[in-house]
Design a protein around this motif. Structure first.
Motif, mmCIF file in Angstrom:
data_model
loop_
_atom_site.group_PDB
_atom_site.id
_atom_site.type_symbol
_atom_site.label_atom_id
_atom_site.label_comp_id
_atom_site.label_asym_id
_atom_site.label_seq_id
_atom_site.Cartn_x
_atom_site.Cartn_y
_atom_site.Cartn_z
ATOM 1 N N PRO A 155 0.830 -1.207 0.000
ATOM 2 C CA PRO A 155 0.000 0.000 0.000
ATOM 3 C C PRO A 155 0.868 1.263 0.000
ATOM 4 O O PRO A 155 1.890 1.304 0.696
ATOM 5 N N LEU A 156 0.454 2.271 -0.758
ATOM 6 C CA LEU A 156 1.168 3.554 -0.734
ATOM 7 C C LEU A 156 0.635 4.357 0.449
ATOM 8 O O LEU A 156 -0.542 4.738 0.462
ATOM 9 N N ALA A 157 1.490 4.608 1.449
ATOM 10 C CA ALA A 157 1.045 5.324 2.653
ATOM 11 C C ALA A 157 1.049 6.831 2.422
ATOM 12 O O ALA A 157 0.337 7.565 3.099
ATOM 13 N N GLY A 158 1.867 7.306 1.487
ATOM 14 C CA GLY A 158 1.898 8.743 1.244
ATOM 15 C C GLY A 158 3.197 9.168 0.595
ATOM 16 O O GLY A 158 4.134 8.379 0.481
ATOM 17 N N THR A 159 3.205 10.430 0.178
ATOM 18 C CA THR A 159 4.407 11.000 -0.410
ATOM 19 C C THR A 159 4.725 12.279 0.361
ATOM 20 O O THR A 159 3.828 12.895 0.952
ATOM 21 N N GLU A 160 5.986 12.657 0.387
ATOM 22 C CA GLU A 160 6.382 13.852 1.129
ATOM 23 C C GLU A 160 7.658 14.417 0.534
ATOM 24 O O GLU A 160 8.592 13.671 0.243
ATOM 25 N N ASP A 161 7.698 15.745 0.352
ATOM 26 C CA ASP A 161 8.940 16.405 -0.030
ATOM 27 C C ASP A 161 9.698 16.740 1.238
ATOM 28 O O ASP A 161 9.103 17.224 2.204
ATOM 29 N N VAL A 162 11.010 16.471 1.228
ATOM 30 C CA VAL A 162 11.847 16.779 2.386
ATOM 31 C C VAL A 162 12.875 17.817 1.948
ATOM 32 O O VAL A 162 13.944 17.474 1.432
ATOM 33 N N PRO A 163 12.539 19.114 2.120
ATOM 34 C CA PRO A 163 13.415 20.181 1.625
ATOM 35 C C PRO A 163 14.826 20.106 2.199
ATOM 36 O O PRO A 163 15.787 20.420 1.497
#
Ligand code: CO
Length: 137
Positions: free
Chosen positions: A29-37
């Protein structure tokens, strides 16, 4: 103290294609995406029993993942261990001669504080230590 394997990170040149491989083909399952600057990295997390796969992709074509992809194409990028006391673990490992890529932990994904150890300190594998905002999560 190191508590568990938080995630295994894979560097990918095409994030959407990689998400399809891990979620549609492998069924995670894809739990989410996040950009980490702070790391100039776009990430996607796919949990699997007790740990997660983290797909890492350059943010805006920049940063350490862009360099990794240039040199090696995609592939296994790092192992991340959760710790309940990141300062203590960094001090303990420094005393054993480990080298870290920054002087102190920085802000990572999910509000964690993270620091990376140079691959030469651990058998050629880039190691991330991560302390969640509250442990246990
Ligand atoms: Co990571």
């Amino acid at each position: 103290m190191i508590r568990r394997l938080d995630h295994v990170a894979v560097a990918v040149p095409d994030l959407a294609r990689a998400i399809a491989r891990f979620s549609e083909d492998l069924g995670l399952p894809l739990a989410g995406t996040e950009d980490v600057p702070s790391e100039t990295t776009s990430t996607a997390f796919l949990p699997v029993e007790g740990t997660r796969i983290e797909l890492v992709h350059p943010m805006a074509g920049q940063g350490p993942i862009a360099k990794f992809l240039e040199k090696r194409g995609g592939g296994l990028h790092h192992l991340c261990f959760s710790t309940d006391d990141i300062e203590a673990d960094v001090a303990r490992l420094r005393a054993k001669g480990w080298q870290f890529l920054s002087d102190a932990p920085k802000a990572g994904a999910h509000g964690c504080r993270v620091i990376f150890a140079h691959p030469r300190s651990c058998e050629g594998v880039l190691i991330e230590l991560s302390q969640p905002p509250s442990f246990p999560e």
